[in-house]
Design a protein around this motif. Structure first.
Motif, PDB file in Angstrom:
ATOM      1  N   HIS A 118      28.978  15.171  20.242  1.00  0.00           N
ATOM      2  CA  HIS A 118      27.704  15.295  20.960  1.00  0.00           C
ATOM      3  C   HIS A 118      27.746  14.535  22.284  1.00  0.00           C
ATOM      4  O   HIS A 118      27.218  15.007  23.295  1.00  0.00           O
ATOM      5  CB  HIS A 118      26.540  14.800  20.093  1.00  0.00           C
ATOM      6  N   LEU A 119      28.361  13.374  22.284  1.00  0.00           N
ATOM      7  CA  LEU A 119      28.476  12.588  23.504  1.00  0.00           C
ATOM      8  C   LEU A 119      29.282  13.347  24.555  1.00  0.00           C
ATOM      9  O   LEU A 119      28.931  13.353  25.737  1.00  0.00           O
ATOM     10  CB  LEU A 119      29.127  11.238  23.216  1.00  0.00           C
ATOM     11  N   SER A 120      30.334  14.004  24.128  1.00  0.00           N
ATOM     12  CA  SER A 120      31.152  14.789  25.052  1.00  0.00           C
ATOM     13  C   SER A 120      30.328  15.920  25.679  1.00  0.00           C
ATOM     14  O   SER A 120      30.389  16.149  26.889  1.00  0.00           O
ATOM     15  CB  SER A 120      32.354  15.372  24.301  1.00  0.00           C
ATOM     16  N   ILE A 121      29.536  16.568  24.861  1.00  0.00           N
ATOM     17  CA  ILE A 121      28.675  17.652  25.361  1.00  0.00           C
ATOM     18  C   ILE A 121      27.652  17.089  26.350  1.00  0.00           C
ATOM     19  O   ILE A 121      27.423  17.666  27.420  1.00  0.00           O
ATOM     20  CB  ILE A 121      27.974  18.371  24.189  1.00  0.00           C
ATOM     21  N   LEU A 122      27.042  15.954  26.003  1.00  0.00           N
ATOM     22  CA  LEU A 122      26.048  15.350  26.891  1.00  0.00           C
ATOM     23  C   LEU A 122      26.664  14.933  28.222  1.00  0.00           C
ATOM     24  O   LEU A 122      26.038  15.090  29.286  1.00  0.00           O
ATOM     25  CB  LEU A 122      25.394  14.142  26.212  1.00  0.00           C
ATOM     26  N   TYR A 142      25.496  16.261  31.795  1.00  0.00           N
ATOM     27  CA  TYR A 142      25.113  15.317  32.840  1.00  0.00           C
ATOM     28  C   TYR A 142      25.902  15.586  34.120  1.00  0.00           C
ATOM     29  O   TYR A 142      25.328  15.617  35.214  1.00  0.00           O
ATOM     30  CB  TYR A 142      25.359  13.888  32.342  1.00  0.00           C
ATOM     31  N   ALA A 143      27.187  15.796  33.992  1.00  0.00           N
ATOM     32  CA  ALA A 143      28.018  16.096  35.156  1.00  0.00           C
ATOM     33  C   ALA A 143      27.539  17.382  35.822  1.00  0.00           C
ATOM     34  O   ALA A 143      27.458  17.467  37.057  1.00  0.00           O
ATOM     35  CB  ALA A 143      29.481  16.227  34.746  1.00  0.00           C
ATOM     36  N   PHE A 144      27.222  18.387  35.033  1.00  0.00           N
ATOM     37  CA  PHE A 144      26.728  19.646  35.570  1.00  0.00           C
ATOM     38  C   PHE A 144      25.421  19.426  36.338  1.00  0.00           C
ATOM     39  O   PHE A 144      25.235  19.957  37.446  1.00  0.00           O
ATOM     40  CB  PHE A 144      26.519  20.653  34.433  1.00  0.00           C
ATOM     41  N   LEU A 145      24.516  18.618  35.779  1.00  0.00           N
ATOM     42  CA  LEU A 145      23.246  18.336  36.444  1.00  0.00           C
ATOM     43  C   LEU A 145      23.462  17.587  37.766  1.00  0.00           C
ATOM     44  O   LEU A 145      22.782  17.852  38.759  1.00  0.00           O
ATOM     45  CB  LEU A 145      22.321  17.534  35.536  1.00  0.00           C
ATOM     46  N   LEU A 146      24.404  16.654  37.776  1.00  0.00           N
ATOM     47  CA  LEU A 146      24.704  15.936  39.019  1.00  0.00           C
ATOM     48  C   LEU A 146      25.217  16.900  40.091  1.00  0.00           C
ATOM     49  O   LEU A 146      24.827  16.796  41.262  1.00  0.00           O
ATOM     50  CB  LEU A 146      25.733  14.830  38.777  1.00  0.00           C
TER      51      LEU A 146
END
Length: 74
Positions: A53-57, A61-65
């Motif tokens: 789950h952390l990897s997905i998050l 997050y990177a995508f949102l940035l």
């Protein structure tokens, strides 16, 4: 001779009692060990799931940035 036999019987009874007690302790330790192994397996599975789950998050997050940076350019 009778004193020796009496002493040996007492020692034998004492050793039998000690052995019985040690066997009971060993049984308890085995039970606790079994429980701890099960708990460890469960926690390991939970940890693995949390890392997924952390990897997905992180990816989200990177995508949102990137999305935020691209919106600034436009």
């Amino acid at each position: 001779m009778k004193k020796q036999k009496g002493k040996l019987r007492k020692q034998s009874a004492f050793l039998l009692a000690e052995s019985t007690e040690m066997n009971a302790r060993y049984t308890e330790i085995r039970k606790h060990s079994s429980l701890l192994r099960k708990q460890y397996a469960f926690l390991l599975a939970e940890s693995t799931e949390m890392r997924k789950h952390l990897s997905i998050l992180r990816k989200q997050y990177a995508f949102l940035l990137i999305e935020i940076d691209l919106s600034k350019i436009e």
